[in-house]
Enzyme design. Structure first.
Site, PDB file in Angstrom:
ATOM      1  N   SER A 167       0.825  -1.199   0.000  1.00 50.56           N
ATOM      2  CA  SER A 167       0.000   0.000   0.000  1.00 50.56           C
ATOM      3  C   SER A 167       0.866   1.258   0.000  1.00 50.56           C
ATOM      4  CB  SER A 167      -0.957  -0.054   1.189  1.00 50.56           C
ATOM      5  OG  SER A 167      -2.021   0.864   1.037  1.00 50.56           O
ATOM      6  N   GLU A 261      -9.509  -4.764  -6.376  1.00 49.02           N
ATOM      7  CA  GLU A 261      -9.205  -3.511  -5.679  1.00 49.02           C
ATOM      8  C   GLU A 261      -8.930  -2.352  -6.633  1.00 49.02           C
ATOM      9  OE1 GLU A 261      -5.441  -3.048  -3.640  1.00 49.02           O
ATOM     10  OE2 GLU A 261      -4.880  -5.086  -4.210  1.00 49.02           O
ATOM     11  N   HIS A 291      -7.411  -5.876  -1.232  1.00 45.41           N
ATOM     12  CA  HIS A 291      -6.224  -5.086  -0.925  1.00 45.41           C
ATOM     13  C   HIS A 291      -5.327  -5.822   0.070  1.00 45.41           C
ATOM     14  CE1 HIS A 291      -3.870  -1.476  -0.524  1.00 45.41           C
ATOM     15  NE2 HIS A 291      -4.094  -1.375   0.770  1.00 45.41           N
TER      16      HIS A 291
END
Length: 328
Positions: A167, A261, A291
């Site tokens: 991320s 995602e 995710h």
């Protein structure tokens, strides 16, 4: 060194498992509305941090026998994570956790780091960088750079270090590589990223979500978190909207992203950016996955499969395999 010289690992599946489909559907009905509603005030940030920590602990608990050694050295905060039977040696993984710059910590990612240690036979240093809104840009980026320099000072040369991250850790990793090149620091041997965030405005994610809703959170709600880190700065400020100078020294990269995602768009854009600069970036889109699904082995069986592929990639770059060859 090509992957074919290592233990054979199955390729990316063409369809999701039933458990992964169920996990995505359950998340869409439960966590997405909750995540979208949480405000970015002090109580909201506290709640979001507790919620994500609980979700990570349930989906990816720390395996028995994991050894954790806290690190407090000047500016550097973090922890060494070693799976049972893994010793310190001459090679290491530097892990940059996600958080949208606001939520997570080394502790929330301890289970994922331990799984990566188990599958590579390597110790993993997870840096605990400062979070927004308490600490804004460039606090996180500075802490990531300090952590990398600390590893070099500890006797781990760049060619014996590999980086993994997820991320927001993807944005931080690419920033570190560009800064390394500018400062003439040695680059790591390889980088693997899970669901990397590239566009801190979530503009790319919003475009992607118009095609398919992310089961975890909306782009509009997610964009409020990086804003706590970048507030007061233009979106195209250097080190926020990243550029990669052509021809700079870049390590090989592997990017894995879930097929459901919104950060699929960021993953593609990151790989395009690296390739345009002359680097190598392999992209894997995992059908039906959420995710950072790699952190959730208790929920989706593909987590273990994906981590095995990531571990294989990193070990290839280091020309390394644990002597036991029993790491799974």
């Amino acid at each position: 060194m090509t992957r074919s010289t290592r233990t054979s690992v199955p390729g990316v599946p063409t369809s999701p498992s039933a458990r992964a489909t169920l996990a995505a559907a359950t998340t869409r009905l439960s966590l997405r509305p909750l995540n979208n509603a949480v405000p970015m005030n002090a109580p909201g940030v506290w709640f979001a941090r507790k919620l994500v920590a609980t979700f990570m602990a349930i989906g990816g608990p720390v395996p028995p026998g994991t050894i954790v050694n806290p690190v407090r050295s000047g500016q550097v905060r973090g922890e060494w994570v070693r799976a049972a039977g893994v010793s310190f040696g001459t090679r290491a993984i530097y892990y940059l956790h996600g958080s949208a710059y606001v939520i997570c910590s080394a502790r929330t990612h301890r289970g994922l780091a331990a799984q990566l240690s188990r599958k590579t036979g390597l110790p993993v240093f997870v840096v605990d960088y400062r979070l927004a809104p308490e600490h804004r840009f460039p606090a996180a980026a500075d802490d990531i750079e300090a952590g990398y320099r600390w590893l070099l000072d500890q006797g781990y040369p760049g060619h014996n270090v590999v980086i993994a991250g997820d991320s927001a850790g993807g944005h931080l990793a690419l920033d570190l590589l560009v800064e390394n090149a500018a400062r003439k620091l040695p680059q790591p041997a390889a980088v693997t990223l899970f669901s990397p965030l590239l566009d801190l405005t979530l503009g790319l994610a919003a475009e992607q979500e118009r095609r398919q809703r992310d089961p975890l959170i909306s782009a509009k709600a997610a964009s409020r978190m990086p804003l706590e880190y970048t507030r007061g700065l233009p979106a195209d400020a250097p080190r926020l909207r990243l550029t990669v100078p052509a021809g700079i020294d870049l390590p090989p990269m592997l990017v894995q992203v879930g097929g459901t995602e919104m950060l699929r768009a960021d993953a593609r854009a990151l790989c395009d950016l690296v390739r345009a600069a002359g680097g190598s970036c392999e992209l894997e889109v995992w059908p039906g996955q959420m995710h950072v699904f790699q952190a959730l082995p208790m929920l989706v069986p593909e987590a273990d499969h994906a981590l095995r592929r990531a571990a294989d990639f990193l070990c290839d770059a280091l020309d390394y395999r644990p002597a036991s060859e029993k790491v799974s």
